[in-house]
Design a protein around this motif. Sequence first.
Motif, PDB file in Angstrom:
ATOM      1  N   VAL A   1      51.313  47.213  29.157  1.00  0.00           N
ATOM      2  CA  VAL A   1      52.682  46.939  28.740  1.00  0.00           C
ATOM      3  C   VAL A   1      52.782  45.498  28.266  1.00  0.00           C
ATOM      4  O   VAL A   1      51.852  44.697  28.445  1.00  0.00           O
ATOM      5  N   THR A   2      53.904  45.141  27.652  1.00  0.00           N
ATOM      6  CA  THR A   2      54.118  43.784  27.155  1.00  0.00           C
ATOM      7  C   THR A   2      53.895  42.759  28.272  1.00  0.00           C
ATOM      8  O   THR A   2      54.387  42.932  29.393  1.00  0.00           O
ATOM      9  N   GLY A   3      53.119  41.733  27.961  1.00  0.00           N
ATOM     10  CA  GLY A   3      52.850  40.671  28.930  1.00  0.00           C
ATOM     11  C   GLY A   3      51.641  40.902  29.802  1.00  0.00           C
ATOM     12  O   GLY A   3      51.243  39.998  30.554  1.00  0.00           O
ATOM     13  N   LYS A   4      51.038  42.084  29.743  1.00  0.00           N
ATOM     14  CA  LYS A   4      49.866  42.389  30.559  1.00  0.00           C
ATOM     15  C   LYS A   4      48.617  42.470  29.689  1.00  0.00           C
ATOM     16  O   LYS A   4      48.682  42.653  28.486  1.00  0.00           O
ATOM     17  N   GLY A   5      47.461  42.361  30.339  1.00  0.00           N
ATOM     18  CA  GLY A   5      46.192  42.453  29.636  1.00  0.00           C
ATOM     19  C   GLY A   5      45.062  42.067  30.558  1.00  0.00           C
ATOM     20  O   GLY A   5      45.216  42.050  31.783  1.00  0.00           O
ATOM     21  N   ILE A   6      43.900  41.754  29.997  1.00  0.00           N
ATOM     22  CA  ILE A   6      42.768  41.329  30.810  1.00  0.00           C
ATOM     23  C   ILE A   6      42.626  39.810  30.724  1.00  0.00           C
ATOM     24  O   ILE A   6      42.896  39.206  29.689  1.00  0.00           O
ATOM     25  N   ASP A   7      42.222  39.227  31.825  1.00  0.00           N
ATOM     26  CA  ASP A   7      41.974  37.788  31.891  1.00  0.00           C
ATOM     27  C   ASP A   7      40.693  37.559  32.670  1.00  0.00           C
ATOM     28  O   ASP A   7      40.706  37.322  33.878  1.00  0.00           O
ATOM     29  N   VAL A   8      39.583  37.669  31.978  1.00  0.00           N
ATOM     30  CA  VAL A   8      38.285  37.411  32.596  1.00  0.00           C
ATOM     31  C   VAL A   8      37.988  35.928  32.423  1.00  0.00           C
ATOM     32  O   VAL A   8      37.670  35.459  31.335  1.00  0.00           O
ATOM     33  N   ARG A   9      38.124  35.176  33.512  1.00  0.00           N
ATOM     34  CA  ARG A   9      37.950  33.727  33.465  1.00  0.00           C
ATOM     35  C   ARG A   9      36.502  33.358  33.119  1.00  0.00           C
ATOM     36  O   ARG A   9      35.604  34.185  33.243  1.00  0.00           O
ATOM     37  N   PRO A  10      36.264  32.130  32.681  1.00  0.00           N
ATOM     38  CA  PRO A  10      34.891  31.721  32.361  1.00  0.00           C
ATOM     39  C   PRO A  10      33.918  32.011  33.502  1.00  0.00           C
ATOM     40  O   PRO A  10      34.213  31.738  34.672  1.00  0.00           O
ATOM     41  N   HIS A  11      32.767  32.570  33.142  1.00  0.00           N
ATOM     42  CA  HIS A  11      31.739  32.938  34.114  1.00  0.00           C
ATOM     43  C   HIS A  11      30.385  32.821  33.427  1.00  0.00           C
ATOM     44  O   HIS A  11      30.290  32.856  32.200  1.00  0.00           O
TER      45      HIS A  11
END
Length: 312
Positions: free
Chosen positions: A63-73
């Motif tokens: 939905v609006t405002g959501k998604g994936i956030d895979v931080r630096p690794h």
Amino acid sequence: MSWNPALDPDCPKGDAVDAIETIIVPRARDLGGFEVRRALPAPKRQMVGPFIFFDQMGPAEFVTGKGIDVRPHPHIGLATVTYLYKGKIHHRDSVGTDQWIDPGAVNWMVAGHGITHSERTDGQVREKPHSLFGIQTWVALPKDAEDDPAAFEHAPKDSLPVLEGEGKEVRLILGDAWGERAPVKTASEMFYADAVLEAGARMPLPDNHEDRGIYVVQGSIVVAGQSYDAGQMMVFRPGDQMSVTAGEAGARLMLLGGATLEGSRHIWWNFVASSKERIEAAKEAWRAGDWAHGRFHLPPGDEDEFIPLPER
């Protein structure tokens, strides 16, 4: 995604079809509205050719405002390719790459001695509902390439060879097969392809590779009279000339394989290596967190956070 915790696929032996060495049934895990199915590594099959990791991501709806956030690794000893059917992912890495991953394109990241990257759905993508569906793979590097400098190569969708006819459309993502060669340079012999088949269409496996596998993304296929549905991977015996037939609803397949490497690999978190000592050295370098002078650097434009080393 490359940061996922371990998933253990079911891996029964395929004794109904002589040409099939192993059937892998991945287990699914819900990562908070985002499902992942891991086929490799499996208990009885660590690799298919050099492919050591194979994840189906989604399909997922955000939905609006959501998604994936895979931080630096970090990664070592491997190369990655994220291949999308739907959606977009924003890739940044420590060699300075800032690239959107789009459906059908190839984004080939070589970790070698060490790289750090992030994967996000941000910016305008997040401002409205969006979908995400694709496959992420790791390719283990041969021993003589494990310490190569990190690198990134982008190949747009229209640069990839496409074979069409007799109810098939096959896009060659990596390596060589069926007389064609993909543009991205790889460190070892392999093939990786996206095939869409109409109902009843026959798909031959390439006969110039030692190790060959098929993952059924959608629909079903028939092998020697037995049907295999979406979410299954078949690994075929070397040397057999093989074709598979799409079921009544057609099929979408990922075909993969190539030459086997010089031995098994050690896998810990995001690290792949031919020795445990290489893994331990990478763990210590990431734990030290010397982003300015150490082995790992954070991606420009995404340096404010990172995934810490797991305590295990």
